[in-house]
Design a protein around this motif. Structure first.
Motif, PDB file in Angstrom:
ATOM      1  N   ILE A  63       0.848  -1.197   0.000  1.00  0.00           N
ATOM      2  CA  ILE A  63       0.000   0.000   0.000  1.00  0.00           C
ATOM      3  C   ILE A  63       0.878   1.239   0.000  1.00  0.00           C
ATOM      4  CG2 ILE A  63      -1.687   1.348   1.331  1.00  0.00           C
ATOM      5  CD1 ILE A  63      -2.793  -1.286   2.418  1.00  0.00           C
ATOM      6  N   ASP A  64       0.526   2.203  -0.835  1.00  0.00           N
ATOM      7  CA  ASP A  64       1.208   3.497  -0.894  1.00  0.00           C
ATOM      8  C   ASP A  64       0.286   4.531  -0.258  1.00  0.00           C
ATOM      9  OD1 ASP A  64       1.974   6.096  -1.692  1.00  0.00           O
ATOM     10  OD2 ASP A  64       2.829   5.391  -3.565  1.00  0.00           O
ATOM     11  N   GLN A  65       0.759   5.191   0.796  1.00  0.00           N
ATOM     12  CA  GLN A  65      -0.033   6.258   1.397  1.00  0.00           C
ATOM     13  C   GLN A  65       0.855   7.242   2.126  1.00  0.00           C
ATOM     14  OE1 GLN A  65      -3.025   6.663   4.992  1.00  0.00           O
ATOM     15  NE2 GLN A  65      -3.997   5.469   3.394  1.00  0.00           N
ATOM     16  N   GLU A  66       0.608   8.514   1.893  1.00  0.00           N
ATOM     17  CA  GLU A  66       1.262   9.623   2.593  1.00  0.00           C
ATOM     18  C   GLU A  66       2.785   9.479   2.593  1.00  0.00           C
ATOM     19  OE1 GLU A  66      -0.568  10.161   6.404  1.00  0.00           O
ATOM     20  OE2 GLU A  66      -2.507  10.675   5.533  1.00  0.00           O
ATOM     21  N   ARG A  67       3.337   9.265   1.391  1.00  0.00           N
ATOM     22  CA  ARG A  67       4.775   9.245   1.139  1.00  0.00           C
ATOM     23  C   ARG A  67       5.484   8.049   1.782  1.00  0.00           C
ATOM     24  NH1 ARG A  67       6.209  13.616  -1.406  1.00  0.00           N
ATOM     25  NH2 ARG A  67       8.411  13.217  -1.066  1.00  0.00           N
ATOM     26  N   LEU A  68       4.732   7.008   2.062  1.00  0.00           N
ATOM     27  CA  LEU A  68       5.317   5.775   2.584  1.00  0.00           C
ATOM     28  C   LEU A  68       4.745   4.583   1.829  1.00  0.00           C
ATOM     29  CD1 LEU A  68       5.174   6.479   6.443  1.00  0.00           C
ATOM     30  CD2 LEU A  68       7.219   6.498   4.998  1.00  0.00           C
ATOM     31  N   VAL A  69       5.534   3.510   1.769  1.00  0.00           N
ATOM     32  CA  VAL A  69       5.104   2.269   1.141  1.00  0.00           C
ATOM     33  C   VAL A  69       5.068   1.194   2.224  1.00  0.00           C
ATOM     34  CG1 VAL A  69       5.562   0.559  -0.656  1.00  0.00           C
ATOM     35  CG2 VAL A  69       6.171   2.954  -1.039  1.00  0.00           C
ATOM     36  N   TYR A  70       3.898   0.580   2.387  1.00  0.00           N
ATOM     37  CA  TYR A  70       3.687  -0.421   3.423  1.00  0.00           C
ATOM     38  C   TYR A  70       3.625  -1.810   2.790  1.00  0.00           C
ATOM     39  CZ  TYR A  70       2.106   3.624   6.190  1.00  0.00           C
ATOM     40  OH  TYR A  70       2.010   4.835   6.837  1.00  0.00           O
ATOM     41  N   LEU A  71       4.466  -2.718   3.277  1.00  0.00           N
ATOM     42  CA  LEU A  71       4.409  -4.110   2.857  1.00  0.00           C
ATOM     43  C   LEU A  71       3.934  -4.937   4.045  1.00  0.00           C
ATOM     44  CD1 LEU A  71       6.329  -2.978   0.604  1.00  0.00           C
ATOM     45  CD2 LEU A  71       7.490  -5.192   0.661  1.00  0.00           C
ATOM     46  N   TYR A  72       2.920  -5.783   3.808  1.00  0.00           N
ATOM     47  CA  TYR A  72       2.443  -6.606   4.913  1.00  0.00           C
ATOM     48  C   TYR A  72       2.633  -8.087   4.610  1.00  0.00           C
ATOM     49  CZ  TYR A  72       0.034  -8.630   8.761  1.00  0.00           C
ATOM     50  OH  TYR A  72      -0.228  -9.380   9.884  1.00  0.00           O
ATOM     51  N   ASP A  73       3.416  -8.736   5.469  1.00  0.00           N
ATOM     52  CA  ASP A  73       3.688 -10.168   5.424  1.00  0.00           C
ATOM     53  C   ASP A  73       3.048 -10.780   6.665  1.00  0.00           C
ATOM     54  OD1 ASP A  73       4.760 -12.727   5.755  1.00  0.00           O
ATOM     55  OD2 ASP A  73       6.736 -12.169   5.018  1.00  0.00           O
ATOM     56  N   PRO A  74       2.014 -11.616   6.531  1.00  0.00           N
ATOM     57  CA  PRO A  74       1.334 -12.179   7.706  1.00  0.00           C
ATOM     58  C   PRO A  74       2.246 -12.962   8.641  1.00  0.00           C
ATOM     59  CG  PRO A  74       0.048 -12.565   5.724  1.00  0.00           C
ATOM     60  CD  PRO A  74       1.384 -12.058   5.270  1.00  0.00           C
ATOM     61  N   ASP A  75       3.341 -13.499   8.118  1.00  0.00           N
ATOM     62  CA  ASP A  75       4.252 -14.296   8.942  1.00  0.00           C
ATOM     63  C   ASP A  75       5.328 -13.452   9.633  1.00  0.00           C
ATOM     64  OD1 ASP A  75       3.007 -16.760   8.343  1.00  0.00           O
ATOM     65  OD2 ASP A  75       4.085 -16.849   6.430  1.00  0.00           O
ATOM     66  N   GLN A  76       5.784 -12.384   8.979  1.00  0.00           N
ATOM     67  CA  GLN A  76       6.838 -11.558   9.554  1.00  0.00           C
ATOM     68  C   GLN A  76       6.335 -10.231  10.117  1.00  0.00           C
ATOM     69  OE1 GLN A  76      10.807 -11.412   7.719  1.00  0.00           O
ATOM     70  NE2 GLN A  76       9.915 -12.474   5.969  1.00  0.00           N
ATOM     71  N   GLY A  77       5.239  -9.738   9.577  1.00  0.00           N
ATOM     72  CA  GLY A  77       4.698  -8.484  10.075  1.00  0.00           C
ATOM     73  C   GLY A  77       4.735  -7.370   9.048  1.00  0.00           C
ATOM     74  N   LEU A  78       4.795  -6.135   9.553  1.00  0.00           N
ATOM     75  CA  LEU A  78       4.691  -4.934   8.734  1.00  0.00           C
ATOM     76  C   LEU A  78       6.069  -4.328   8.457  1.00  0.00           C
ATOM     77  CD1 LEU A  78       2.988  -2.618   7.462  1.00  0.00           C
ATOM     78  CD2 LEU A  78       2.898  -1.596   9.753  1.00  0.00           C
ATOM     79  N   PHE A  79       6.328  -4.014   7.186  1.00  0.00           N
ATOM     80  CA  PHE A  79       7.548  -3.327   6.766  1.00  0.00           C
ATOM     81  C   PHE A  79       7.137  -1.987   6.160  1.00  0.00           C
ATOM     82  CE2 PHE A  79       8.359  -7.827   6.678  1.00  0.00           C
ATOM     83  CZ  PHE A  79       9.675  -7.999   7.050  1.00  0.00           C
ATOM     84  N   ILE A  80       7.737  -0.891   6.624  1.00  0.00           N
ATOM     85  CA  ILE A  80       7.401   0.436   6.133  1.00  0.00           C
ATOM     86  C   ILE A  80       8.641   1.046   5.483  1.00  0.00           C
ATOM     87  CG2 ILE A  80       6.493   2.715   6.711  1.00  0.00           C
ATOM     88  CD1 ILE A  80       5.228   1.487   9.189  1.00  0.00           C
ATOM     89  N   PHE A  81       8.506   1.451   4.224  1.00  0.00           N
ATOM     90  CA  PHE A  81       9.609   2.019   3.457  1.00  0.00           C
ATOM     91  C   PHE A  81       9.268   3.433   3.013  1.00  0.00           C
ATOM     92  CE2 PHE A  81       9.766  -2.545   2.946  1.00  0.00           C
ATOM     93  CZ  PHE A  81      11.108  -2.869   2.951  1.00  0.00           C
ATOM     94  N   ASP A  82      10.299   4.236   2.760  1.00  0.00           N
ATOM     95  CA  ASP A  82      10.059   5.514   2.097  1.00  0.00           C
ATOM     96  C   ASP A  82      10.129   5.291   0.592  1.00  0.00           C
ATOM     97  OD1 ASP A  82      12.772   5.460   1.334  1.00  0.00           O
ATOM     98  OD2 ASP A  82      13.388   6.801   2.951  1.00  0.00           O
ATOM     99  N   TYR A  83       9.934   6.370  -0.185  1.00  0.00           N
ATOM    100  CA  TYR A  83       9.893   6.227  -1.638  1.00  0.00           C
ATOM    101  C   TYR A  83      11.248   5.906  -2.252  1.00  0.00           C
ATOM    102  CZ  TYR A  83       5.081   7.976  -1.838  1.00  0.00           C
ATOM    103  OH  TYR A  83       3.718   8.128  -1.711  1.00  0.00           O
ATOM    104  N   PHE A  84      12.304   5.953  -1.455  1.00  0.00           N
ATOM    105  CA  PHE A  84      13.629   5.613  -1.946  1.00  0.00           C
ATOM    106  C   PHE A  84      13.992   4.159  -1.630  1.00  0.00           C
ATOM    107  CE2 PHE A  84      13.582  10.164  -0.958  1.00  0.00           C
ATOM    108  CZ  PHE A  84      13.886  10.693  -2.201  1.00  0.00           C
ATOM    109  N   GLY A  85      13.039   3.419  -1.045  1.00  0.00           N
ATOM    110  CA  GLY A  85      13.289   2.028  -0.733  1.00  0.00           C
ATOM    111  C   GLY A  85      14.033   1.810   0.564  1.00  0.00           C
ATOM    112  N   THR A  86      14.128   2.852   1.391  1.00  0.00           N
ATOM    113  CA  THR A  86      14.801   2.738   2.682  1.00  0.00           C
ATOM    114  C   THR A  86      13.814   2.239   3.732  1.00  0.00           C
ATOM    115  OG1 THR A  86      16.276   4.574   2.132  1.00  0.00           O
ATOM    116  CG2 THR A  86      16.104   3.962   4.464  1.00  0.00           C
TER     117      THR A  86
END
Length: 264
Positions: free
Chosen positions: A168-191
């Motif tokens: 999901i892309d929202q408010e200048r962040l990219v959210y990846l959700y993995d049900p087994d590992q949890g939530l990963f939040i990145f900026d638009y530069f992939g950091t």
């Protein structure tokens, strides 16, 4: 103003009892999946492979009947109601529809040498984010299927690369959700900005900087950057739902082929 309103509405939802929800609409149709857009429209997938766009009153605004032509539909992204994305994971196809659910474009990911995509979503620049599992990278492409940006190899700074089911892309962040590992939040530069062990969620969403998910009959809300996790147990009448979506003012629940919409 919109963000402030969303925060207030979400706070009211978690401060009140779900039993106090007021039913607004019931949508029938042997429905097996659905999503919503930011205008409150509902996109339903029926068992006979028809995609419909329906407003909150239950009026049909459009339909797409070739849903099975490209294989099994994996996900729908209607974040932008003028550009609806259908993702066919097995064959690596993305179908771009207009607001009337007419085909605007078809993107074959294999032609871009991308063979193992686990999730896609709309990007901030009206393009498409995707997660390339084989390369362990977040990639951004345009409507022509050309990759215009990508992160570094996530395996280089994570113990284990994520296997996200949603992005999901929202408010200048990219959210990846993995049900087994949890939530990963990145900026638009992939950091990588944050990683939170919110595991086992279904129906992951992001709304005004807050993340939502469902664990069985409990809705959970988390504010990134804090240690606060709020929970709301669903009323017994909503037990056993198949899918849930939260908007600024409504709760959408799919159960036994029927969508029930509640206002809060």
């Amino acid at each position: 103003m919109k963000s402030v309103l969303a925060i207030l509405l979400c706070s009211c939802f978690f401060a009140s009892s779900v039993a106090q929800l007021k039913q607004v609409t019931i949508i029938q149709g042997d429905i097996i999946d659905f999503t919503i857009d930011n205008l409150g429209n509902i996109y339903t997938v029926s068992r006979d492979n028809q995609l419909k766009k329906i407003n909150i009153r239950g009026d049909t605004l459009g339909s797409f009947n070739d849903i099975k032509q490209y294989g099994k539909l994996y996900s729908i992204d209607a974040t932008n109601p003028l550009k609806v994305l259908l993702f066919y994971k097995d064959y690596g196809n993305i179908i771009v529809l207009d607001r009337f659910l007419n085909i605007r474009n078809t993107i074959n990911l294999r032609k871009a040498n991308i063979f193992q995509v686990t999730a896609i979503c709309q990007s901030y620049d009206n393009g498409i984010w995707l997660y390339d599992e084989q390369a362990a990278r977040i990639k951004r492409m345009n409507d022509e299927g050309v990759v215009i940006d990508k992160s570094g190899d996530l395996r280089q700074f994570l113990d284990q690369a994520p296997f996200p089911k949603q992005i999901i892309d929202q408010e200048r962040l990219v959210y990846l959700y993995d049900p087994d590992q949890g939530l990963f939040i990145f900026d638009y530069f992939g950091t990588l900005r944050n990683k939170v062990a919110l595991t086992g969620w279904e129906d992951f969403q992001v709304l005004s900087g807050k993340v939502f998910g469902r664990k069985k009959n409990t809705i959970q809300q988390y504010q990134p950057g804090t240690l606060t996790l709020k929970e709301q147990v669903l009323d017994s009448t909503l037990a056993g739902i198949d899918k849930m979506k939260v908007s600024l003012s409504n709760l959408y629940c799919l159960k036994d082929g029927v969508i029930e919409v509640y206002a809060y």
